[in-house]
Design a protein around this motif. Structure first.
Motif, PDB file in Angstrom:
ATOM      1  N   ALA A   1     -24.348  43.874 -88.236  1.00 24.94           N
ATOM      2  CA  ALA A   1     -23.595  44.763 -87.336  1.00 24.94           C
ATOM      3  C   ALA A   1     -23.402  44.118 -85.965  1.00 24.94           C
ATOM      4  CB  ALA A   1     -24.327  46.093 -87.198  1.00 24.94           C
ATOM      5  N   HIS A   2     -24.443  43.445 -85.478  1.00 22.66           N
ATOM      6  CA  HIS A   2     -24.339  42.774 -84.174  1.00 22.66           C
ATOM      7  C   HIS A   2     -23.273  41.687 -84.211  1.00 22.66           C
ATOM      8  CE1 HIS A   2     -25.312  40.904 -80.399  1.00 22.66           C
ATOM      9  NE2 HIS A   2     -25.737  39.789 -80.991  1.00 22.66           N
ATOM     10  N   LEU A   3     -23.264  40.891 -85.265  1.00 20.63           N
ATOM     11  CA  LEU A   3     -22.264  39.825 -85.378  1.00 20.63           C
ATOM     12  C   LEU A   3     -20.855  40.392 -85.475  1.00 20.63           C
ATOM     13  CD1 LEU A   3     -24.030  37.262 -87.733  1.00 20.63           C
ATOM     14  CD2 LEU A   3     -23.251  36.835 -85.403  1.00 20.63           C
ATOM     15  N   ARG A   4     -20.678  41.447 -86.264  1.00 22.16           N
ATOM     16  CA  ARG A   4     -19.350  42.051 -86.366  1.00 22.16           C
ATOM     17  C   ARG A   4     -18.870  42.515 -84.988  1.00 22.16           C
ATOM     18  NH1 ARG A   4     -21.551  44.290 -91.015  1.00 22.16           N
ATOM     19  NH2 ARG A   4     -21.873  46.321 -90.009  1.00 22.16           N
ATOM     20  N   SER A   5     -19.782  43.125 -84.243  1.00 22.60           N
ATOM     21  CA  SER A   5     -19.434  43.593 -82.900  1.00 22.60           C
ATOM     22  C   SER A   5     -19.042  42.436 -81.991  1.00 22.60           C
ATOM     23  CB  SER A   5     -20.610  44.365 -82.301  1.00 22.60           C
ATOM     24  OG  SER A   5     -20.339  44.748 -80.968  1.00 22.60           O
ATOM     25  N   ARG A   6     -19.787  41.347 -82.059  1.00 21.05           N
ATOM     26  CA  ARG A   6     -19.486  40.179 -81.217  1.00 21.05           C
ATOM     27  C   ARG A   6     -18.153  39.537 -81.626  1.00 21.05           C
ATOM     28  NH1 ARG A   6     -19.974  38.700 -77.458  1.00 21.05           N
ATOM     29  NH2 ARG A   6     -21.149  36.765 -77.249  1.00 21.05           N
ATOM     30  N   PHE A   7     -17.916  39.465 -82.941  1.00 18.14           N
ATOM     31  CA  PHE A   7     -16.654  38.884 -83.399  1.00 18.14           C
ATOM     32  C   PHE A   7     -15.471  39.748 -82.973  1.00 18.14           C
ATOM     33  CE2 PHE A   7     -19.096  36.978 -87.228  1.00 18.14           C
ATOM     34  CZ  PHE A   7     -19.571  35.951 -86.431  1.00 18.14           C
ATOM     35  N   GLU A   8     -15.614  41.042 -83.130  1.00 17.88           N
ATOM     36  CA  GLU A   8     -14.530  41.954 -82.730  1.00 17.88           C
ATOM     37  C   GLU A   8     -14.291  41.886 -81.226  1.00 17.88           C
ATOM     38  OE1 GLU A   8     -16.045  45.573 -84.270  1.00 17.88           O
ATOM     39  OE2 GLU A   8     -15.304  45.227 -86.325  1.00 17.88           O
ATOM     40  N   GLY A   9     -15.373  41.779 -80.458  1.00 22.01           N
ATOM     41  CA  GLY A   9     -15.220  41.647 -79.014  1.00 22.01           C
ATOM     42  C   GLY A   9     -14.537  40.353 -78.624  1.00 22.01           C
ATOM     43  N   ARG A  10     -14.720  39.333 -79.446  1.00 19.35           N
ATOM     44  CA  ARG A  10     -14.080  38.034 -79.198  1.00 19.35           C
ATOM     45  C   ARG A  10     -12.613  38.064 -79.616  1.00 19.35           C
ATOM     46  NH1 ARG A  10     -16.218  32.687 -79.020  1.00 19.35           N
ATOM     47  NH2 ARG A  10     -14.472  31.226 -79.083  1.00 19.35           N
ATOM     48  N   GLY A  11     -12.269  39.018 -80.438  1.00 18.61           N
ATOM     49  CA  GLY A  11     -10.899  39.090 -80.927  1.00 18.61           C
ATOM     50  C   GLY A  11     -10.672  38.296 -82.192  1.00 18.61           C
ATOM     51  N   GLY A  12     -11.739  37.919 -82.851  1.00 15.27           N
ATOM     52  CA  GLY A  12     -11.638  37.150 -84.088  1.00 15.27           C
ATOM     53  C   GLY A  12     -12.909  36.365 -84.320  1.00 15.27           C
ATOM     54  N   VAL A  13     -12.993  35.722 -85.464  1.00 16.69           N
ATOM     55  CA  VAL A  13     -14.189  34.959 -85.829  1.00 16.69           C
ATOM     56  C   VAL A  13     -14.059  33.527 -85.333  1.00 16.69           C
ATOM     57  CG1 VAL A  13     -15.636  34.155 -87.731  1.00 16.69           C
ATOM     58  CG2 VAL A  13     -14.509  36.389 -87.880  1.00 16.69           C
ATOM     59  N   PRO A  14     -14.983  33.066 -84.484  1.00 17.98           N
ATOM     60  CA  PRO A  14     -14.942  31.673 -84.034  1.00 17.98           C
ATOM     61  C   PRO A  14     -15.419  30.758 -85.163  1.00 17.98           C
ATOM     62  CG  PRO A  14     -16.926  32.704 -83.237  1.00 17.98           C
ATOM     63  CD  PRO A  14     -16.142  33.788 -83.943  1.00 17.98           C
ATOM     64  N   LEU A  15     -15.049  29.507 -85.119  1.00 17.40           N
ATOM     65  CA  LEU A  15     -15.507  28.571 -86.136  1.00 17.40           C
ATOM     66  C   LEU A  15     -16.963  28.189 -85.932  1.00 17.40           C
ATOM     67  CD1 LEU A  15     -12.420  26.225 -86.640  1.00 17.40           C
ATOM     68  CD2 LEU A  15     -13.149  28.200 -88.003  1.00 17.40           C
ATOM     69  N   VAL A  16     -17.450  28.374 -84.699  1.00 15.45           N
ATOM     70  CA  VAL A  16     -18.845  28.041 -84.393  1.00 15.45           C
ATOM     71  C   VAL A  16     -19.467  29.202 -83.626  1.00 15.45           C
ATOM     72  CG1 VAL A  16     -20.419  26.451 -83.220  1.00 15.45           C
ATOM     73  CG2 VAL A  16     -18.306  25.573 -84.282  1.00 15.45           C
ATOM     74  N   ALA A  17     -20.584  29.720 -84.129  1.00 13.10           N
ATOM     75  CA  ALA A  17     -21.333  30.785 -83.449  1.00 13.10           C
ATOM     76  C   ALA A  17     -22.811  30.420 -83.494  1.00 13.10           C
ATOM     77  CB  ALA A  17     -21.098  32.136 -84.120  1.00 13.10           C
ATOM     78  N   TYR A  18     -23.531  30.680 -82.403  1.00 15.21           N
ATOM     79  CA  TYR A  18     -24.916  30.205 -82.337  1.00 15.21           C
ATOM     80  C   TYR A  18     -25.799  31.173 -81.563  1.00 15.21           C
ATOM     81  CZ  TYR A  18     -24.128  28.984 -77.433  1.00 15.21           C
ATOM     82  OH  TYR A  18     -23.868  29.052 -76.090  1.00 15.21           O
ATOM     83  N   HIS A  19     -27.110  31.020 -81.773  1.00 17.35           N
ATOM     84  CA  HIS A  19     -28.083  31.685 -80.908  1.00 17.35           C
ATOM     85  C   HIS A  19     -29.167  30.678 -80.554  1.00 17.35           C
ATOM     86  CE1 HIS A  19     -31.259  32.077 -83.958  1.00 17.35           C
ATOM     87  NE2 HIS A  19     -30.389  32.613 -84.805  1.00 17.35           N
ATOM     88  N   GLU A  20     -29.881  30.969 -79.477  1.00 16.57           N
ATOM     89  CA  GLU A  20     -30.892  30.047 -78.969  1.00 16.57           C
ATOM     90  C   GLU A  20     -32.288  30.390 -79.466  1.00 16.57           C
ATOM     91  OE1 GLU A  20     -30.346  27.393 -77.529  1.00 16.57           O
ATOM     92  OE2 GLU A  20     -28.452  27.486 -76.421  1.00 16.57           O
ATOM     93  N   GLY A  21     -32.377  31.317 -80.409  1.00 17.77           N
ATOM     94  CA  GLY A  21     -33.663  31.661 -80.975  1.00 17.77           C
ATOM     95  C   GLY A  21     -34.354  32.772 -80.221  1.00 17.77           C
ATOM     96  N   ALA A  22     -35.491  33.197 -80.759  1.00 17.66           N
ATOM     97  CA  ALA A  22     -36.330  34.223 -80.143  1.00 17.66           C
ATOM     98  C   ALA A  22     -37.725  34.027 -80.716  1.00 17.66           C
ATOM     99  CB  ALA A  22     -35.783  35.617 -80.462  1.00 17.66           C
ATOM    100  N   PHE A  23     -38.642  34.907 -80.367  1.00 20.32           N
ATOM    101  CA  PHE A  23     -40.004  34.757 -80.859  1.00 20.32           C
ATOM    102  C   PHE A  23     -40.011  34.797 -82.389  1.00 20.32           C
ATOM    103  CE2 PHE A  23     -44.140  36.463 -82.202  1.00 20.32           C
ATOM    104  CZ  PHE A  23     -44.973  35.514 -81.614  1.00 20.32           C
ATOM    105  N   GLY A  24     -40.447  33.707 -82.998  1.00 17.56           N
ATOM    106  CA  GLY A  24     -40.501  33.617 -84.450  1.00 17.56           C
ATOM    107  C   GLY A  24     -39.166  33.380 -85.118  1.00 17.56           C
ATOM    108  N   ILE A  25     -38.113  33.164 -84.322  1.00 10.86           N
ATOM    109  CA  ILE A  25     -36.771  32.945 -84.883  1.00 10.86           C
ATOM    110  C   ILE A  25     -36.252  31.597 -84.410  1.00 10.86           C
ATOM    111  CG2 ILE A  25     -34.403  33.796 -85.049  1.00 10.86           C
ATOM    112  CD1 ILE A  25     -35.455  36.580 -84.437  1.00 10.86           C
ATOM    113  N   GLU A  26     -35.979  30.703 -85.334  1.00 14.02           N
ATOM    114  CA  GLU A  26     -35.510  29.365 -84.990  1.00 14.02           C
ATOM    115  C   GLU A  26     -34.053  29.404 -84.546  1.00 14.02           C
ATOM    116  OE1 GLU A  26     -35.530  24.887 -87.020  1.00 14.02           O
ATOM    117  OE2 GLU A  26     -35.887  26.678 -88.241  1.00 14.02           O
TER     118      GLU A  26
END
Length: 307
Positions: A256-281
């Motif tokens: 759901a978070h990704l769909r929201s971010r993609f819709e806010g961007r106006g489409g799906v980017p070819l590259v999407a990333y995150h910098e990690g979090a506790f226990g998440i690479e």
């Protein structure tokens, strides 16, 4: 690629084994060799070899529970007179259909035609309809994309600790079972890329979640690959004129978070990333209309980042 029909395997491997099994059982039930020959449509000399154990055959059929049960049923029916040749033929045809559905005949077919391995082939059972062709094409695309990744110089530097996966969905996917990926993910072993298995549907949750979110926003996006988040890769994307999209790593409902971010961007980017979090690479997703397209983009990104 050698072209072998399943019917050839039925004639060459299945039928001699079943005839030998039937001959032995009919003899045990008191039939003469002449009577057995008449029922099986073979010569008495052939029956003599069958009964004498000289027929060979394939143990995969001889030890298969459903084959054993069917042969016993036919032997009982023929010896008691409760079953005629038509009934026996119907039993054998039903057995063949069962053995072709991921059974011993299917196994033999994949041995004779290695190109069928990993394609989830059920052509013998369902025929070549649109759904089967779509599944076959998706599995083939994922296999090719995985090999493309394995051939990329320096790719091992961009495989995360949790592994990389390659995912492609069917048109109008419903859930992760409509996404084909590599079971166990792709890992780097030293400097070598290890692909542990052929692709299967439902083999990924991580990549499937991101891909399903992307496809829900843009149905043309059907392929995705995850790699390690790396500053060099992100800069390489910029050099290619792409603007990577950053998203948060620790959302409970990632889809759901990704769909929201993609819709806010106006489409799906070819590259999407995150910098990690506790226990998440930290992870970067590379998207494409197919996994082949995504793999080619990964190749370009790695080449630029490693230069």
């Amino acid at each position: 690629m050698s072209l072998v029909l399943p019917s050839e395997l039925v004639v060459d491997r299945f039928l001699p084994t079943v005839r030998a099994m039937l001959a032995t059982r009919l003899a045990d039930r008191g039939m003469t060799q002449q009577e057995i020959a008449a029922n099986l449509g073979v010569t008495q000399a052939a029956v003599s070899k069958y009964v004498g154990g000289e027929s060979g055959g394939d143990d995969r059929f001889r030890e298969h529970p459903e084959t054993v049960a069917t042969v016993d049923r036919i032997a009982d029916g023929l010896s008691s007179g409760e079953m005629d040749g038509y009934d026996a033929l119907a039993e054998l045809l039903a057995l063949v259909r069962t053995l072709e559905d991921r059974g011993p005949i299917c196994e033999l077919h994949e041995e004779e035609m290695p190109a069928l391995r990993g394609l989830g082939c059920d052509l013998c059972v369902r025929g070549l309809d649109a759904d089967v062709r779509a599944e076959r094409d998706v599995l083939a695309d994922v296999r090719t994309a995985a090999r493309t990744l394995a051939a990329i110089p320096e790719m091992a530097d961009y495989v995360p600790n949790v592994g990389t996966n390659v995912g492609m969905c069917l048109p109008e996917p419903r859930d992760e079972t409509d996404v084909a990926a590599i079971p166990g993910r792709i890992y780097s072993m030293g400097r070598r890329i290890e692909i542990p298995a052929n692709p299967e549907f439902g083999a990924s949750k991580h990549v499937a979640t991101a891909l399903l979110a992307a496809n829900a926003v843009d149905s043309d996006v059907r392929g995705a690959i995850n790699v390690a988040t790396d500053e060099g890769l992100l800069e390489a994307a910029g050099e290619l004129g792409l603007e990577p999209l950053e998203f948060d790593a620790d959302y409970e409902d990632r889809g759901a978070h990704l769909r929201s971010r993609f819709e806010g961007r106006g489409g799906v980017p070819l590259v999407a990333y995150h910098e990690g979090a506790f226990g998440i690479e930290p992870t970067t997703f590379v998207f494409g209309s197919t996994t082949g397209d995504a793999a080619q983009l990964v190749d370009e990104l790695v080449a630029i980042a490693s230069s």
